[in-house]
Design an enzyme around this catalytic site. Structure first.
Site, PDB file in Angstrom:
ATOM      1  N   GLY A   1       0.816  -1.209   0.000  1.00  0.00           N
ATOM      2  CA  GLY A   1       0.000   0.000   0.000  1.00  0.00           C
ATOM      3  C   GLY A   1       0.849   1.258   0.000  1.00  0.00           C
ATOM      4  O   GLY A   1       2.026   1.230  -0.343  1.00  0.00           O
TER       5      GLY A   1
ATOM      6  N   LEU B   1       0.503   3.740  -2.036  1.00  0.00           N
ATOM      7  CA  LEU B   1       0.902   3.618  -3.443  1.00  0.00           C
ATOM      8  C   LEU B   1       1.348   4.945  -4.055  1.00  0.00           C
ATOM      9  O   LEU B   1       0.779   5.999  -3.764  1.00  0.00           O
ATOM     10  CB  LEU B   1      -0.270   3.068  -4.262  1.00  0.00           C
ATOM     11  CG  LEU B   1      -0.830   1.721  -3.779  1.00  0.00           C
ATOM     12  CD1 LEU B   1      -1.964   1.268  -4.706  1.00  0.00           C
ATOM     13  CD2 LEU B   1       0.237   0.646  -3.691  1.00  0.00           C
TER      14      LEU B   1
ATOM     15  N   HIS C   1       4.213   2.217  -8.176  1.00  0.00           N
ATOM     16  CA  HIS C   1       3.305   1.066  -8.050  1.00  0.00           C
ATOM     17  C   HIS C   1       2.300   1.042  -9.210  1.00  0.00           C
ATOM     18  O   HIS C   1       1.967  -0.011  -9.745  1.00  0.00           O
ATOM     19  CB  HIS C   1       2.501   1.152  -6.750  1.00  0.00           C
ATOM     20  CG  HIS C   1       3.302   1.029  -5.496  1.00  0.00           C
ATOM     21  ND1 HIS C   1       3.571   2.096  -4.677  1.00  0.00           N
ATOM     22  CD2 HIS C   1       3.894  -0.043  -4.915  1.00  0.00           C
ATOM     23  CE1 HIS C   1       4.276   1.698  -3.647  1.00  0.00           C
ATOM     24  NE2 HIS C   1       4.502   0.399  -3.763  1.00  0.00           N
TER      25      HIS C   1
ATOM     26  N   GLY D   1       8.871  -4.625  -9.002  1.00  0.00           N
ATOM     27  CA  GLY D   1       9.697  -3.521  -9.505  1.00  0.00           C
ATOM     28  C   GLY D   1      11.174  -3.774  -9.243  1.00  0.00           C
ATOM     29  O   GLY D   1      11.551  -4.201  -8.152  1.00  0.00           O
ATOM     30  N   LYS D   2      11.993  -3.463 -10.262  1.00  0.00           N
ATOM     31  CA  LYS D   2      13.434  -3.709 -10.139  1.00  0.00           C
ATOM     32  C   LYS D   2      14.115  -2.789  -9.136  1.00  0.00           C
ATOM     33  O   LYS D   2      15.288  -2.965  -8.848  1.00  0.00           O
ATOM     34  CB  LYS D   2      14.103  -3.495 -11.503  1.00  0.00           C
ATOM     35  CG  LYS D   2      13.984  -4.665 -12.442  1.00  0.00           C
ATOM     36  CD  LYS D   2      14.985  -4.472 -13.568  1.00  0.00           C
ATOM     37  CE  LYS D   2      14.697  -5.374 -14.735  1.00  0.00           C
ATOM     38  NZ  LYS D   2      15.563  -5.062 -15.877  1.00  0.00           N
ATOM     39  N   LYS D   3      13.398  -1.771  -8.643  1.00  0.00           N
ATOM     40  CA  LYS D   3      14.052  -0.919  -7.646  1.00  0.00           C
ATOM     41  C   LYS D   3      14.499  -1.766  -6.456  1.00  0.00           C
ATOM     42  O   LYS D   3      15.554  -1.547  -5.883  1.00  0.00           O
ATOM     43  CB  LYS D   3      13.146   0.217  -7.178  1.00  0.00           C
ATOM     44  CG  LYS D   3      13.961   1.238  -6.388  1.00  0.00           C
ATOM     45  CD  LYS D   3      13.131   2.321  -5.816  1.00  0.00           C
ATOM     46  CE  LYS D   3      12.434   1.902  -4.561  1.00  0.00           C
ATOM     47  NZ  LYS D   3      13.360   1.584  -3.451  1.00  0.00           N
TER      48      LYS D   3
END
Ligand code: PAF
Length: 276
Positions: free
Chosen positions: A27, A29, A33, A143-145
């Site tokens: 959450g 967001l 996201h 996500g690649k972060k």
């Protein structure tokens, strides 16, 4: 959009929807996201987003209770981008009994983020597997972060023969390069102005590696010093092999530079893939 709180309701709703694509979140967001949801939408008949703040992945010194819970706002954002289902279980629904069966990732759980946050990846892997069993998606987007998290979950899915395809989405950045993160909201105005340096330093490290130098330790130490000169407290800036985040061998070509550093209170993470 359906807002569902229980596994029973979720299963009933998803019966007959064989092709759902799932985005697990905690959450609070932001645009990053929402891009994951947009990545998911064209890949399946139904997009499911979970919102669950997972106690199991927080360390004893991390503030689980103060993690922002913004369900109403999150739902409004998800509705505006045509998400189909929000699954927002409470703790008793997700963990009806003490979670004594857990997923232990391999040695990757003890390096980098895992060394700074012991037990974190066990908590992440356990809740994600459990959510996969509840949602039964065809694919899931991350996500690649959170690069190390992506690798943990990809490896888990592969080694445990999960039918869920793991899709990795590129990091979303502000115009000045700062990776979007829920933690950015805790930066003061001065810290926010300083924060893009993290990505600039990653690029400097990548450029130095591209010039052909394999003196990674020296490059990494210089990067940490640069951050510290500007008020950061760096946990690591490091060049690793992309496939398993170990120290690269001389013949490795697929690399990633990863960094984690505190700027004031928030601890920011970022990374940059490079091929040499
Ligand atoms: O990346 C996150 O938000 C969380 O670690 C995840 C994958 C939703 C598991 O709680």
């Amino acid at each position: 959009m359906e807002l569902i709180h229980t596994v029973a309701e979720l299963r009933k709703y998803l019966r007959g929807v064989p092709n759902n694509v799932f985005v697990p979140t905690m959450g609070n967001l932001h645009e990053g996201h929402l891009r994951l949801v947009e990545e998911a939408r064209p890949r399946g008949a139904c997009t499911v987003v979970s919102i669950f703040v997972n106690r199991l992945q927080f360390g004893p010194k991390e503030d689980f209770d103060r993690y922002p819970r913004t369900l109403q706002d999150d739902c409004a954002k998800l509705e505006s981008i045509d998400c189909d289902v929000v699954f927002a279980p409470d703790e008793a629904e997700l963990y009806p009994e003490p979670q004594t069966y857990t997923v232990h990732p391999d040695s990757i759980e003890n390096i980098l983020e895992g060394a700074v946050r012991p037990g974190h990846f066990r908590g992440v892997a356990t809740v994600v597997l459990k959510l996969f069993n509840m949602v039964q998606p065809r694919a899931a987007v991350f996500g690649k972060k959170d690069y190390q998290q992506c690798l943990v979950l990809q490896t888990m899915a592969r080694q445990l023969a999960s039918p869920v395809e793991i899709i990795l989405a590129e990091t979303v950045r502000s115009e000045d390069g700062l990776a979007l993160s829920s933690r950015n909201q805790y930066l003061s105005a001065a810290e926010r102005a300083e924060a893009p340096r993290l990505y600039r330093v990653l690029n400097e490290v990548a450029d130095a590696v591209r010039t052909g130098t394999h003196a990674f330790a020296t490059i990494e130490a210089e990067a940490m010093t640069e951050l510290e000169r500007h008020g950061w407290r760096a946990d690591y800036v490091t060049v690793r092999r992309r496939s398993n985040l170990l120290v690269p061998r001389d013949d490795d070509t697929e690399l990633v530079v990863l960094a984690a550093a505190k700027l004031g209170t928030p601890r920011l993470l970022d990374n940059l893939e490079l091929t040499i």
